[in-house]
Write a protein that holds these residues in place. Structure first.
Motif, short mmCIF file in Angstrom:
data_model
loop_
_atom_site.label_atom_id
_atom_site.label_comp_id
_atom_site.label_asym_id
_atom_site.label_seq_id
_atom_site.Cartn_x
_atom_site.Cartn_y
_atom_site.Cartn_z
N GLY A 45 0.82 -1.20 0.00
CA GLY A 45 0.00 0.00 0.00
C GLY A 45 0.86 1.25 0.00
N TYR A 46 0.19 2.38 0.07
CA TYR A 46 0.86 3.68 0.04
C TYR A 46 0.97 4.32 1.43
CZ TYR A 46 0.12 3.55 -5.05
OH TYR A 46 0.14 3.21 -6.38
N GLU A 47 0.46 3.65 2.47
CA GLU A 47 0.40 4.28 3.79
C GLU A 47 1.75 4.31 4.51
OE1 GLU A 47 -3.56 2.50 2.75
OE2 GLU A 47 -1.52 1.71 2.89
N VAL A 48 2.60 3.35 4.23
CA VAL A 48 3.85 3.23 4.97
C VAL A 48 4.97 4.01 4.30
CG1 VAL A 48 5.61 1.62 5.80
CG2 VAL A 48 3.19 1.00 5.93
N TYR A 49 5.11 3.86 2.99
CA TYR A 49 6.17 4.53 2.24
C TYR A 49 5.56 5.48 1.21
CZ TYR A 49 9.25 0.83 4.02
OH TYR A 49 9.95 -0.02 4.81
N ASP A 50 6.31 6.52 0.87
CA ASP A 50 5.94 7.38 -0.25
C ASP A 50 6.40 6.70 -1.53
OD1 ASP A 50 4.77 9.46 1.22
OD2 ASP A 50 6.72 10.34 1.65
N LEU A 51 5.45 6.34 -2.39
CA LEU A 51 5.75 5.56 -3.58
C LEU A 51 5.06 6.18 -4.79
CD1 LEU A 51 4.99 2.04 -2.07
CD2 LEU A 51 7.26 3.05 -2.33
N HIS A 52 5.63 5.93 -5.97
CA HIS A 52 4.97 6.29 -7.21
C HIS A 52 3.97 5.20 -7.61
CE1 HIS A 52 7.41 9.78 -7.84
NE2 HIS A 52 8.54 9.09 -7.88
N ASP A 53 4.30 3.97 -7.33
CA ASP A 53 3.43 2.83 -7.67
C ASP A 53 3.76 1.69 -6.72
OD1 ASP A 53 5.88 1.64 -8.87
OD2 ASP A 53 5.49 3.09 -10.46
N LEU A 54 3.05 0.57 -6.89
CA LEU A 54 3.17 -0.54 -5.93
C LEU A 54 3.94 -1.74 -6.47
CD1 LEU A 54 -0.49 -0.57 -4.51
CD2 LEU A 54 1.52 0.55 -3.55
N ASP A 55 4.55 -1.62 -7.64
CA ASP A 55 5.15 -2.82 -8.23
C ASP A 55 6.45 -3.25 -7.58
OD1 ASP A 55 6.96 -0.96 -9.19
OD2 ASP A 55 6.21 -1.02 -11.25
#
Length: 249
Positions: free
Chosen positions: A203-213
């Motif tokens: 998910g996006y809650e823990v790390y700042d990410l552009h996508d989940l792949d």
């Protein structure tokens, strides 16, 4: 007066020397905290939830390291070597995936540094900036990354020079215990963020990410690492069992 007492073997001398070094350090001046683990565990509910919720698994690794430094539980040190190695494998696999698939070199690192450093590398749109002034901060980010991932694992490995045999570190207890903790981290964060029950968080809650792949790649690297450790343990067990069979023949 002669006696029948046998001289100490080299192994015995080595063991006694190791005990002396572990207790006092190389020159007899080492001081180590030894708070009872139950006392430290009793204080854990006092931690704010923001310390361990929606925090990366690396933060849990650092919290466990702090627990070890306070309690000096030797098993925990060995487990932390396994835990930290698995995190390092997963983390750099995720960074490599982001670079190879999207051309974003270490953006995962830069985007997830503390706010003070992140603000020097990431613009208002959430994209990593290539401004010349960001270069020193990026270098500092890499130094901190190396210190807090493989560097900390190496320090834990070298903490007791006489107790760094892979046979002592890689055991069924350390492998099963650390993998279970990793899955617990996923269960906690899936539940906390409303993703349902499961053993792999993404998910996006823990790390700042552009996508989940990068999540599946990190979990795959972790799985390969633990799979190799299981193979080592099975070969060790099988070799011992076969040796025992031959000795009985």
């Amino acid at each position: 007066r002669p006696t029948n007492v046998a001289p100490p073997t080299p192994n015995a001398l080595s063991a006694s020397t190791c005990e002396g070094k572990n207790a006092l350090g190389e020159r007899g001046t080492r001081i180590r905290l030894r708070i009872h683990p139950l006392l430290v565990a009793a204080a854990l509910p006092c931690l704010r939830s923001s310390v361990y919720l929606n925090r990366g698994y690396t933060v849990w690794f650092h919290l466990c390291t702090a627990f070890y430094l306070l309690t000096d539980v030797e098993f925990l040190r060995r487990a932390l070597v396994v835990m930290g190695s698995s995190i390092t494998m997963g983390w750099y696999a995720a960074i490599g995936n982001d670079w190879l698939r999207h051309g974003r070199f270490c953006h995962l690192l830069y985007m997830n540094m503390p706010p003070l450093l992140r603000s020097r590398m990431v613009d208002a749109s959430g994209r990593v900036a290539d401004a010349p002034g960001s270069l020193p901060v990026k270098v500092l980010s890499h130094v901190l990354d190396l210190l807090l991932h493989p560097g900390l694992v190496w320090i834990l490995w070298r903490a007791h020079r006489c107790q760094t045999s892979p046979r002592d570190v890689v055991t069924w207890a350390t492998v099963a215990g650390t993998y279970a903790l990793s899955r617990l981290w996923s269960v906690v964060h899936r539940t906390h963020n409303g993703h349902g029950i499961g053993i792999f968080y993404a998910g996006y809650e823990v790390y700042d990410l552009h996508d989940l792949d990068s999540w599946p790649v990190a979990y795959a690297a972790e799985g390969i690492f633990y799979g190799l450790l299981v193979v080592v343990l099975l070969r060790r067990w099988g070799g011992g069992a076969l040796s025992g069979m031959f000795l009985k023949m």
